[in-house]
Design a protein around this motif. Structure first.
Motif, mmCIF file in Angstrom:
data_model
loop_
_atom_site.group_PDB
_atom_site.id
_atom_site.type_symbol
_atom_site.label_atom_id
_atom_site.label_comp_id
_atom_site.label_asym_id
_atom_site.label_seq_id
_atom_site.Cartn_x
_atom_site.Cartn_y
_atom_site.Cartn_z
ATOM 1 N N PRO A 101 55.977 61.213 70.341
ATOM 2 C CA PRO A 101 57.394 61.236 70.200
ATOM 3 C C PRO A 101 57.791 60.022 70.171
ATOM 4 C CG PRO A 101 56.761 62.904 71.774
ATOM 5 C CD PRO A 101 55.215 62.143 71.490
ATOM 6 N N VAL A 143 60.175 58.579 66.910
ATOM 7 C CA VAL A 143 61.385 57.797 66.874
ATOM 8 C C VAL A 143 61.240 56.514 66.223
ATOM 9 C CG1 VAL A 143 63.087 56.959 68.578
ATOM 10 C CG2 VAL A 143 61.854 59.097 68.908
ATOM 11 N N TYR A 193 62.116 63.938 67.020
ATOM 12 C CA TYR A 193 61.589 63.316 68.422
ATOM 13 C C TYR A 193 60.100 63.764 68.211
ATOM 14 C CZ TYR A 193 66.159 63.363 70.088
ATOM 15 O OH TYR A 193 67.650 63.009 70.086
#
Length: 276
Positions: A121, A125, A43
């Protein structure tokens, strides 16, 4: 086997089970760094632990950290306070590796904006989902007793969502994510259900067919269709909305509508399109 030997073996087994079940306080050290590494990898978030750390092995292997703080790699705080609990995968644990199967955060204060707070983040991802076989994947995310603050980008006011509960199941990186949530807003409980969400498609701006159901005491909204995110976001599909009291709904949301207070129950059902 003599009675005393049986009794001794039984007591020894109970002691072993007791040790495995009971949470043991340990130094955060390597254990905390192993969990933090996965959070950074998956993340793009850094983990700091201000309280104690515990580990237990039965009924499932798990670790728990108290007084945690999650922040981006740039140091912007995303969540502060509460407990972070991780359920560990059994087979990697037997090989001496800590790999998370489930992650839960409870009693934390979370901020949902500004937008650039989540840029890194989201980038992490998206990059990880593009890998043929990502090394880490957390199959279930749980949020309990959280407070979520959402600043308004226009006037700077804040919307506070309380008692946020979320259960998100994401079995594989290329599989859809299903989510069930509840929260309190302006004194009322709102329930949200999402199905068919593909995080990879949403982050890359590809079309994604999803369904959403939002239910509150004042009304219910159901959406099903295709969503494309990005700067030129679009959505289309079918929408169904109903309320027993239009005036109560408008009062609760704070929205204005001509002759709204004079209307009783209402329902809408049909196709819709939305774009920037």
């Amino acid at each position: 086997m003599p009675y005393r030997a049986v009794l001794l073996v039984s007591l020894l087994c109970l002691a072993i089970v007791g040790v495995a079940v009971a949470p043991w306080t340990v130094s955060t050290g390597a254990m905390g760094e192993a969990v933090a590494e996965q959070l950074r990898e998956v993340y793009g978030l850094d983990l700091r632990v201000g309280g104690r750390s515990t580990v237990a092995f039965l009924p499932v292997p798990r670790v728990k950290f108290e007084e945690v703080e999650l922040s981006t790699v740039d140091g912007a705080v995303v969540a502060r306070g509460g407990q972070l609990r991780g359920e560990l995968q059994v087979l990697p644990l037997l090989a001496g590796q800590l790999k998370l199967a489930e992650l839960s955060l409870s009693g934390s204060r979370i901020t949902a904006a500004p937008k650039d707070l989540w840029t890194e983040p989201a980038k992490r991802v998206r990059a990880r989902l593009g890998e043929p076989s990502p090394p880490f994947h957390i199959r279930r995310l749980i949020l309990t007793g959280a407070t979520l603050t959402v600043p308004d980008p226009v006037d700077g006011s804040e919307t506070v969502l309380q008692d946020v509960e979320v259960l998100a199941n994401w079995p594989k990186p290329d599989a859809p994510l299903d989510l069930v949530a509840s929260l309190r807003w302006r004194g009322e409980t709102v329930k949200v259900t999402l199905a068919g969400v593909k995080p990879g498609a949403l982050l890359s701006g590809e079309p994604n067919r999803v369904s959403a159901d939002i239910e509150a005491p004042q009304g219910r909204l159901n959406l099903a269709g295709e969503v494309r995110t990005g700067a030129d976001w679009r959505a289309s599909g079918r929408c169904a909305f109903s309320t027993r009291s239009t005036s109560a709904l408008l009062h609760w949301t704070g929205l204005g509508f001509p002759l709204g207070p004079l209307l009783a129950g209402a329902a809408l059902d049909g196709e819709f399109t939305a774009s920037r």
